[in-house]
Design an enzyme around this catalytic site. Sequence first.
Site, PDB file in Angstrom:
ATOM      1  N   GLY A  24       2.405   7.944   6.416  1.00  0.00           N
ATOM      2  CA  GLY A  24       3.275   7.895   5.248  1.00  0.00           C
ATOM      3  C   GLY A  24       4.053   6.603   5.135  1.00  0.00           C
ATOM      4  N   ASP A  49      -5.227   2.044  12.559  1.00  0.00           N
ATOM      5  CA  ASP A  49      -5.037   3.497  12.569  1.00  0.00           C
ATOM      6  C   ASP A  49      -6.284   4.096  13.194  1.00  0.00           C
ATOM      7  OD1 ASP A  49      -4.171   6.177  11.983  1.00  0.00           O
ATOM      8  OD2 ASP A  49      -2.927   5.312  10.405  1.00  0.00           O
ATOM      9  N   LEU A  94      -4.729   4.188  20.028  1.00  0.00           N
ATOM     10  CA  LEU A  94      -3.687   3.460  20.744  1.00  0.00           C
ATOM     11  C   LEU A  94      -3.764   3.640  22.259  1.00  0.00           C
ATOM     12  CD1 LEU A  94      -0.631   4.134  18.400  1.00  0.00           C
ATOM     13  CD2 LEU A  94      -1.678   1.904  18.851  1.00  0.00           C
ATOM     14  N   GLY A 130       2.623   3.424  14.520  1.00  0.00           N
ATOM     15  CA  GLY A 130       1.590   4.361  14.922  1.00  0.00           C
ATOM     16  C   GLY A 130       2.047   5.333  15.992  1.00  0.00           C
ATOM     17  N   GLY A 131       1.256   6.395  16.169  1.00  0.00           N
ATOM     18  CA  GLY A 131       1.542   7.413  17.173  1.00  0.00           C
ATOM     19  C   GLY A 131       1.579   8.791  16.566  1.00  0.00           C
ATOM     20  N   SER A 134      13.242   7.111  16.063  1.00  0.00           N
ATOM     21  CA  SER A 134      13.522   8.314  15.274  1.00  0.00           C
ATOM     22  C   SER A 134      14.900   8.879  15.570  1.00  0.00           C
ATOM     23  CB  SER A 134      12.456   9.374  15.591  1.00  0.00           C
ATOM     24  OG  SER A 134      12.791  10.627  15.040  1.00  0.00           O
ATOM     25  N   TYR A 185       8.641  14.846  21.563  1.00  0.00           N
ATOM     26  CA  TYR A 185       8.498  13.715  20.641  1.00  0.00           C
ATOM     27  C   TYR A 185       9.698  12.786  20.759  1.00  0.00           C
ATOM     28  CZ  TYR A 185       8.606  11.362  16.063  1.00  0.00           C
ATOM     29  OH  TYR A 185       8.683  10.442  15.051  1.00  0.00           O
ATOM     30  N   SER A 198      15.141  10.439   7.716  1.00  0.00           N
ATOM     31  CA  SER A 198      14.196  11.281   6.980  1.00  0.00           C
ATOM     32  C   SER A 198      13.605  10.432   5.866  1.00  0.00           C
ATOM     33  CB  SER A 198      14.913  12.512   6.401  1.00  0.00           C
ATOM     34  OG  SER A 198      15.625  13.216   7.410  1.00  0.00           O
TER      35      SER A 198
END
Length: 270
Positions: free
Chosen positions: A15, A35, A53, A73-74, A112, A137, A166
Amino acid sequence: MTDYKRTLLTGAGGGVGTQLRKSETRLGQIVRLSDLKPSSDLAAHEEDYPLDLSDFDAVSEAVKGCDAIVHMGGHALEGPWKTVLDSNITGSYNIYEAARRHGVKRVVYASSVHAIGYYERTETIDGNVSTRPDSLYGVSKTFVENLGRYYFDKFGIETVSIRIGSCFPEPTDRRHLITWLSYRDCRQLVEKSLSAPRVGFMVAYGMSNNSEAFWDNRTAAVLGYKPQDSADDYREKVLAMTTQGDPNDPAVRFQGGSFVAAGHFEDSEK
């Protein structure tokens, strides 16, 4: 426009990665897309390097020739430990080690809110507080933040670690009114993180110009980040379609929201 000749963008199909590919975003003269699946509709300045990755040789080949990395990524949600370990922890180690070997100057990392999810909503925190992850996570995000700090202190690779709140088209619940980061502001923050003359190792919060805030975001201001959007524009709509939660509910009490309230993921797999 940044001065980077070639920038690697991991998570290019996600996203946020998709938003960073928009034509007005300036990540580098050439942007190498990575990706698990090949990217489509390549622009003239884009290259496609699909990879896993957790595969160091593939990551090293993608990093070769780049002078900056935007690491989005991840695995993007809570999940089994093996998935989080391979994708987020091993994968990010591979990114930094390949960066060291190939002389990359700067990394912008998608951390995050879940790295600090166990702080209560009544607390205002900055980027220097101790991490308090709310999930496996979140643990992976704290690991990579420390990895970035290590690679700066020992090898001089600069990192801006953006603790994204968010990031959605618009806020859809009451917590988002505090944590929302618009796509436009996300693109600006990543660009500023790349173009600032010196960042060392820095933690910034990914949030728009919301009137309510959990976070003291002065470090982002140092980058020159000036958010253009605000969750306040959606406040009446969000309040009308949601109800006030129980303040004793962990999802309401803590900044990490539903990730705090959820049980240990490994238990759900039994």
